[in-house]
Design a protein around this motif. Sequence first.
Motif, PDB file in Angstrom:
ATOM      1  N   ASP A   9      11.895  36.995  34.730  1.00 36.38           N
ATOM      2  CA  ASP A   9      11.588  36.399  33.433  1.00 36.38           C
ATOM      3  C   ASP A   9      12.809  36.438  32.504  1.00 36.38           C
ATOM      4  N   VAL A  10      13.454  37.597  32.427  1.00 32.22           N
ATOM      5  CA  VAL A  10      14.643  37.721  31.569  1.00 32.22           C
ATOM      6  C   VAL A  10      15.736  36.766  32.064  1.00 32.22           C
ATOM      7  N   SER A  11      15.943  36.733  33.389  1.00 30.12           N
ATOM      8  CA  SER A  11      16.997  35.877  33.937  1.00 30.12           C
ATOM      9  C   SER A  11      16.748  34.406  33.612  1.00 30.12           C
ATOM     10  N   ALA A  16      17.908  29.568  30.297  1.00 32.01           N
ATOM     11  CA  ALA A  16      17.449  28.551  29.342  1.00 32.01           C
ATOM     12  C   ALA A  16      18.256  28.610  28.053  1.00 32.01           C
ATOM     13  N   ALA A  17      18.534  29.831  27.580  1.00 33.70           N
ATOM     14  CA  ALA A  17      19.308  29.974  26.338  1.00 33.70           C
ATOM     15  C   ALA A  17      20.728  29.449  26.539  1.00 33.70           C
ATOM     16  N   CYS A  18      21.289  29.689  27.728  1.00 36.79           N
ATOM     17  CA  CYS A  18      22.643  29.194  28.030  1.00 36.79           C
ATOM     18  C   CYS A  18      22.654  27.673  28.075  1.00 36.79           C
ATOM     19  N   PRO A  25      25.520  30.578  32.533  1.00 31.30           N
ATOM     20  CA  PRO A  25      24.850  31.883  32.647  1.00 31.30           C
ATOM     21  C   PRO A  25      25.785  32.990  33.153  1.00 31.30           C
ATOM     22  N   ASP A  26      26.776  32.641  33.968  1.00 25.66           N
ATOM     23  CA  ASP A  26      27.714  33.658  34.467  1.00 25.66           C
ATOM     24  C   ASP A  26      28.553  34.283  33.360  1.00 25.66           C
ATOM     25  N   ASP A  27      28.630  33.625  32.225  1.00 27.96           N
ATOM     26  CA  ASP A  27      29.439  34.149  31.129  1.00 27.96           C
ATOM     27  C   ASP A  27      28.689  35.183  30.293  1.00 27.96           C
ATOM     28  N   VAL A  28      27.429  35.421  30.631  1.00 27.88           N
ATOM     29  CA  VAL A  28      26.638  36.415  29.896  1.00 27.88           C
ATOM     30  C   VAL A  28      26.265  37.556  30.841  1.00 27.88           C
ATOM     31  N   ALA A  29      26.777  38.749  30.558  1.00 27.85           N
ATOM     32  CA  ALA A  29      26.453  39.911  31.396  1.00 27.85           C
ATOM     33  C   ALA A  29      25.208  40.598  30.859  1.00 27.85           C
ATOM     34  N   LEU A  30      24.263  40.833  31.755  1.00 30.15           N
ATOM     35  CA  LEU A  30      23.047  41.551  31.379  1.00 30.15           C
ATOM     36  C   LEU A  30      23.256  43.043  31.614  1.00 30.15           C
ATOM     37  N   VAL A  31      23.276  43.807  30.525  1.00 31.72           N
ATOM     38  CA  VAL A  31      23.360  45.261  30.631  1.00 31.72           C
ATOM     39  C   VAL A  31      21.937  45.809  30.529  1.00 31.72           C
ATOM     40  N   ALA A  32      21.463  46.423  31.608  1.00 30.73           N
ATOM     41  CA  ALA A  32      20.112  46.990  31.609  1.00 30.73           C
ATOM     42  C   ALA A  32      20.150  48.333  30.893  1.00 30.73           C
ATOM     43  N   TYR A 204      17.779  38.508  22.189  1.00 29.09           N
ATOM     44  CA  TYR A 204      18.930  38.175  23.037  1.00 29.09           C
ATOM     45  C   TYR A 204      19.127  36.673  23.219  1.00 29.09           C
ATOM     46  N   GLU A 205      18.027  35.901  23.122  1.00 27.58           N
ATOM     47  CA  GLU A 205      18.204  34.454  23.293  1.00 27.58           C
ATOM     48  C   GLU A 205      18.984  33.855  22.121  1.00 27.58           C
ATOM     49  N   ILE A 206      18.711  34.372  20.931  1.00 29.41           N
ATOM     50  CA  ILE A 206      19.453  33.922  19.747  1.00 29.41           C
ATOM     51  C   ILE A 206      20.904  34.363  19.845  1.00 29.41           C
ATOM     52  N   ALA A 207      21.116  35.597  20.303  1.00 33.33           N
ATOM     53  CA  ALA A 207      22.491  36.108  20.448  1.00 33.33           C
ATOM     54  C   ALA A 207      23.285  35.238  21.427  1.00 33.33           C
ATOM     55  N   ILE A 208      22.642  34.827  22.508  1.00 33.99           N
ATOM     56  CA  ILE A 208      23.326  33.968  23.493  1.00 33.99           C
ATOM     57  C   ILE A 208      23.716  32.636  22.852  1.00 33.99           C
TER      58      ILE A 208
END
Length: 229
Positions: A9-11, A16-18, A25-32, A204-208
């Motif tokens: 879901d997050v991915s 979608a935000a990208c 999407p590769d330009d955004v690193a997801l830090v868990a 996070y979607e707004i931040a992206i």
Amino acid sequence: MTKQQNLADVSSRIEAACLKANRKPDDVALVAVTKTIDAAGIEELYSLGLRNFGENRVDVFLEKVEALKAHPGIKWHFIGSLQTRKVRQVLPHIDYLHSLDRPSLAAEIEKRAERDIDCFLEVNISGEASKHGFTKEEAIEFLTEASFQHIRIIGLMTMAPLTQDETELHQVFHELKELQQRVASLDLNRVPCTELSMGMTNDYEIAIQEGATYIRVGRALVNDEIVEV
Ligand SMILES: *Cc1c(COP(=O)(O)O)cnc(C)c1O
């Protein structure tokens, strides 16, 4: 929801935000963010492909680093307020420090580090008294006057206010992006400042959309206590 479903879901939301922002999407690193995830849970996320993990408490951070040390390729992000007297303990294990929030912390890192340390300068954009970090003016002044030997300022980090007001969130993230571009344009030694660590479960979607390159997401990955019937 299982961790796998949460991550899917997050991915898809990241994608979608990208797409909306015309970014890859590769330009955004997801830090868990693993505040409420134990070592077994981290292992599960690792097996699902995640490699970037973030912690905010020194004792738990050190325990998890030790528990996961057999897993190659993990990048550890320290994201919480770091006491000066604990720098020496955590420094060897940190790949990224997101919370460089005061000059005395930078001084201690410089004193203790034996290699380059990639840091985000934490900026208090919203001005809330409860938040750590430099003001925008302090950030510019500090970075202009500093001479780092080990610290590399790879970018800026902020925590947005806890609000559902999307206009306000856009504004805060946009201001951090503007400051990042301004700092980058100064072309200071050891301050490439190309990255933006911003966006959590709430925003996070707004931040992206506003240019985040690292998002720090905890709750959206872990709320698997919600049992579906
Ligand atoms: C807890 C925390 C996060 C993650 O917040 P969630 O709302 O769980 O996504 C991100 N950054 C920092 C600094 C945190 O302390």
